[in-house]
Motif scaffolding. Structure first.
Motif, PDB file in Angstrom:
ATOM      1  N   UNK A 151       0.875  -1.170   0.000  1.00 44.79           N
ATOM      2  CA  UNK A 151       0.000   0.000   0.000  1.00 44.79           C
ATOM      3  C   UNK A 151       0.914   1.222   0.000  1.00 44.79           C
ATOM      4  N   UNK A 152       0.930   1.967  -1.095  1.00 42.10           N
ATOM      5  CA  UNK A 152       1.871   3.085  -1.234  1.00 42.10           C
ATOM      6  C   UNK A 152       1.119   4.388  -1.385  1.00 42.10           C
ATOM      7  N   UNK A 198       5.571   6.842   0.756  1.00 41.56           N
ATOM      8  CA  UNK A 198       5.605   6.063   1.989  1.00 41.56           C
ATOM      9  C   UNK A 198       4.634   4.909   1.803  1.00 41.56           C
ATOM     10  N   UNK A 199       5.037   3.729   2.200  1.00 46.73           N
ATOM     11  CA  UNK A 199       4.160   2.579   1.977  1.00 46.73           C
ATOM     12  C   UNK A 199       4.287   1.515   3.043  1.00 46.73           C
ATOM     13  N   UNK A 200       3.326   0.630   3.017  1.00 46.54           N
ATOM     14  CA  UNK A 200       3.317  -0.522   3.909  1.00 46.54           C
ATOM     15  C   UNK A 200       3.455  -1.772   3.064  1.00 46.54           C
ATOM     16  N   UNK A 251       6.121  -4.578   7.170  1.00 44.41           N
ATOM     17  CA  UNK A 251       6.959  -3.417   7.443  1.00 44.41           C
ATOM     18  C   UNK A 251       6.527  -2.237   6.613  1.00 44.41           C
ATOM     19  N   UNK A 252       7.426  -1.307   6.481  1.00 42.97           N
ATOM     20  CA  UNK A 252       7.106  -0.125   5.689  1.00 42.97           C
ATOM     21  C   UNK A 252       8.316   0.285   4.857  1.00 42.97           C
ATOM     22  N   UNK A 293      11.949  -1.039   5.982  1.00 43.64           N
ATOM     23  CA  UNK A 293      11.969  -1.632   7.309  1.00 43.64           C
ATOM     24  C   UNK A 293      11.067  -2.861   7.317  1.00 43.64           C
ATOM     25  N   UNK A 352       9.706  -6.011   9.894  1.00 45.82           N
ATOM     26  CA  UNK A 352       9.612  -6.388  11.307  1.00 45.82           C
ATOM     27  C   UNK A 352      10.609  -7.499  11.619  1.00 45.82           C
ATOM     28  N   UNK A 392       3.277   9.541  10.670  1.00 47.75           N
ATOM     29  CA  UNK A 392       2.877  10.110   9.377  1.00 47.75           C
ATOM     30  C   UNK A 392       1.360  10.087   9.236  1.00 47.75           C
ATOM     31  N   UNK A 396      -0.896   9.281   6.905  1.00 44.66           N
ATOM     32  CA  UNK A 396      -0.862   8.501   5.666  1.00 44.66           C
ATOM     33  C   UNK A 396      -2.023   8.879   4.749  1.00 44.66           C
ATOM     34  N   UNK A 410      10.660  -1.975  19.714  1.00 41.02           N
ATOM     35  CA  UNK A 410       9.979  -1.432  18.537  1.00 41.02           C
ATOM     36  C   UNK A 410       8.470  -1.462  18.752  1.00 41.02           C
ATOM     37  N   UNK A 445       4.536  -0.198  16.721  1.00 34.67           N
ATOM     38  CA  UNK A 445       3.813   0.500  15.664  1.00 34.67           C
ATOM     39  C   UNK A 445       2.418   0.840  16.171  1.00 34.67           C
ATOM     40  N   UNK A 459       4.573  17.017   3.456  1.00 37.57           N
ATOM     41  CA  UNK A 459       5.004  16.421   2.176  1.00 37.57           C
ATOM     42  C   UNK A 459       4.204  16.968   0.999  1.00 37.57           C
TER      43      UNK A 459
END
Lengths: 378, 248
Positions: free
Chosen positions: A290-291, A299-301, A313-314, A343, A345, B72, B74, B102, B104, B248
């Motif tokens: 998903x960007x 930025x994306x996942x 991750x992302x 990145x 996990x 962010x 998103x 870590x 999220x 951004x």
């Protein structure tokens, strides 16, 4: 007598018209744009093709063209190219953008037009950094292998490019690759096919020390709202210095194939993509990306499920240093275009991995996406 | 000296939709239902007193911590965060001398009440990976997990804004599996108020209850990008930090 006057008027008009078109091309050439073509010219209308390698991002180039009055003040279609292949067209009336589309002109028209200021055989020297890292675990909280990279890029013919880079270690507490080495050496041929179909064929030493060939194919629908395609590749491990230490699994030939489908939410330039198939380490499964695009920033996942495991991750693509790379010349040093940050996990796993095939049009296609460009043009 | 002091005090009375000590949008240690403008990236480093960032690691804690984060927006209604938190001054251990954790987080705005009569509502999942792992496997550690729903409304009174928030933090693990992790960040009712001045967006004074303790805090936005955040709990323990915002 009246007929003679009419003919004289027509000839003068035509002369003036072509003068305006030539002037526009000359101004664009002086500004550093390349592969210029006046494809069509008639009263009140011009079709001009060009390639931007001066500015890092193409929306910056269009903004420059519009704001500096480099274009003639009438109806104009500008076609932006990549390695001299037409990609996106911009409709402009009186220096105002009215429409952007993936280019639909017959490719033959560009082949038949005279090319000025060609970009072929001009060397670019992209300078940047490359790194590998790991967060944790416990007492080893941050491991980093940081390299400076110096590359060479050249366009040899329409769509045909050669790119290479060397890596120079700066800091490394992450792995044992602490010596100067070849980062990649890739010959790529991008091909434009009719009906918004693109192909990229690459061969050489890819990123992740994989040598072999790679073929990618993509079809765009509804101006990029939907896209589907596939990737095929055959590589084996190759590290020219012979000094790298690698896992046993790296040292086997790999046949990679994926089938890909993507959908773009135009309102937010959000692209959801699924790839399914066999990945670099022969694991079968799928990835979901998903960007979100903000112009050249992304930025994306990412989620991955394969028989090697699960991971998530992302990733971030961030422009590197300055946006004006200066006029292209025979030998031009410039910063690399962007810094990638990925990145996961689970850090050093082998789930749904792929190799780096260098700059290809398919990799950069979203930079030419009309929806994404439109939001960054003033 | 007096005009300077007056100016500083004036600047401190300000606020907009900044982020809390954990790095997501909120007051000091409580989330709000506001969202940052679309495409806002926030990079920050915050010092967490052990009353906020409790690490009962190895049976020795709790420890103070430093949190480094990237948050962010998103989408206009989705906010995500990645955070890396370190124990501070932790007792040395043969295998462990520096602990990085870590996490999220994800926030979804269900109702946008900006410029409308009704309040905004946000559903939040902090440290959701650890919470999910704990739900699957009770031995998985989880220190900052929190699931909450929060509602916020900003009211204008002349040049001053009062931003009111109230929410409830629920224990998802207990609801699903009947067991609880070592700590839930927001456990029960929380809420607060932030006062700000129209001429100084991004800065303000806050008073809140985070489901365990009361905090008084203030923030200051400098040069439109740099946020300083500082606060104290009822025992006078300090937490605070710096955040840089990029559009951004």
């Amino acid at each position: 007598m009246r007929w003679m006057l009419l003919i004289l008027f027509a000839l003068l008009s035509q002369l003036l018209l072509s003068q305006q078109g030539s002037n526009a091309l000359q101004r664009m050439e002086e500004h550093g744009f390349e592969n210029l073509q006046l494809v069509e010219e008639r009263e009140g209308y011009r079709l001009i093709a060009f390639e931007n390698r001066r500015y890092r991002y193409d929306a910056t180039a269009i903004n420059k063209l519009l704001s500096d009055s480099l274009l003639p003040a009438d109806t104009l279609v500008l076609v932006m190219k990549y390695r001299n292949l037409p990609v996106t067209s911009f409709s402009i009336i009186n220096n105002r953008l009215t429409d952007i589309r993936f280019d639909e002109h017959d490719a033959q028209r560009f082949k038949d037009s005279r090319l000025s200021n060609p970009s072929f055989r001009r060397l670019d020297l992209p300078l940047g950094i490359d790194y590998a890292y790991q967060l944790g675990n416990f007492d080893r909280w941050f491991l980093l292998a940081l390299h400076a990279t110096a590359g060479l890029e050249i366009t040899l013919a329409d769509g045909l490019g050669l790119q290479t880079a060397m890596a120079f270690p700066l800091f490394n507490n992450h792995d044992s690759n602490t010596y100067v080495r070849l980062h990649h050496l890739i010959l790529t041929h991008d091909i434009r096919l009719p009906n918004h179909v693109w192909m990229s064929a690459s061969a050489g030493l890819f990123g992740r020390n994989r040598a072999g060939f790679d073929l990618q194919w993509i079809k765009l629908l509804n101006q990029g709202t939907w896209a589907y395609g596939m990737q095929l590749g055959y590589t084996h491990y190759n590290e020219l210095t012979g000094r790298a230490k690698f896992r046993q699994l790296e040292n086997i030939p790999s046949f990679l194939y994926t089938f890909d489908i993507a959908w773009r939410w135009e309102r937010y330039d959000l692209v959801a993509a699924i790839s399914a198939g066999q990945f670099l380490y022969q694991d079968k499964g799928l990835t979901f990306n998903l960007s979100r695009y903000w112009g050249e920033r992304q930025i994306g996942l990412q989620l991955a499920w394969t028989d090697e495991g699960k991971n998530g991750g992302f990733f971030v693509r961030w422009p590197f240093l300055y946006s004006d790379h200066g006029k292209p010349s025979g030998l031009r040093p410039r910063p690399m275009r962007s810094i990638p940050l990925d990145y996961r996990y689970v850090g050093n796993d082998q789930t749904a991995r792929n190799y780096y095939t260098g700059e290809t049009l398919i990799r950069r296609l979203r930079e030419y996406d009309p929806s994404i460009l439109r939001k960054k043009i003033r | 000296m007096k005009p300077l002091l007056t100016l500083i005090l004036l600047i401190l009375f300000l606020a907009a939709h900044p982020q809390n000590i954990g790095g997501t949008t909120g007051m000091f240690n409580t989330p709000t239902a506001h969202m940052q403008p679309d495409g806002t990236l926030m990079l920050g480093a915050h010092y967490l007193h052990k009353s906020i960032g409790s690490y009962p690691y190895g049976g020795y804690g709790p420890y103070d911590a430093m949190a480094y984060f990237a948050t962010v927006s998103f989408l206009p209604f989705v906010e995500g965060q990645f955070r890396y938190t370190f124990m501070h001054a932790m007792r040395q251990h043969p295998q462990v001398d520096y602990f990085g954790d870590r996490m999220m987080s994800l926030r979804l705005q269900l109702i946008n009440g900006n410029n409308k009569a009704w309040p905004s509502v946000v559903l939040g999942f902090e440290d959701f990976v650890s919470m999910a792992a704990f739900i699957i496997d009770a031995s998985s550690p989880s220190y900052f997990a929190s699931n909450y729903v929060v509602s916020s409304k900003k009211i204008r009174m002349g040049n001053v804004f009062a931003d009111l928030s109230a929410g409830y933090g629920f224990n998802l693990s207990h609801a699903l599996m009947g067991r609880s992790p070592a700590r839930i960040q927001h456990d029960g009712l929380f809420g607060g108020m932030e006062l700000s001045h129209r001429r100084f967006p991004g800065s303000g004074l806050m008073l809140e209850y985070d489901s365990r303790r009361f905090h008084a805090a203030m923030r200051l936005l400098l040069f439109k990008h740099l946020q300083l955040l500082a606060g104290f709990n009822a025992d006078g323990d300090f937490s605070g930090g710096v955040t840089y915002k990029i559009q951004m």
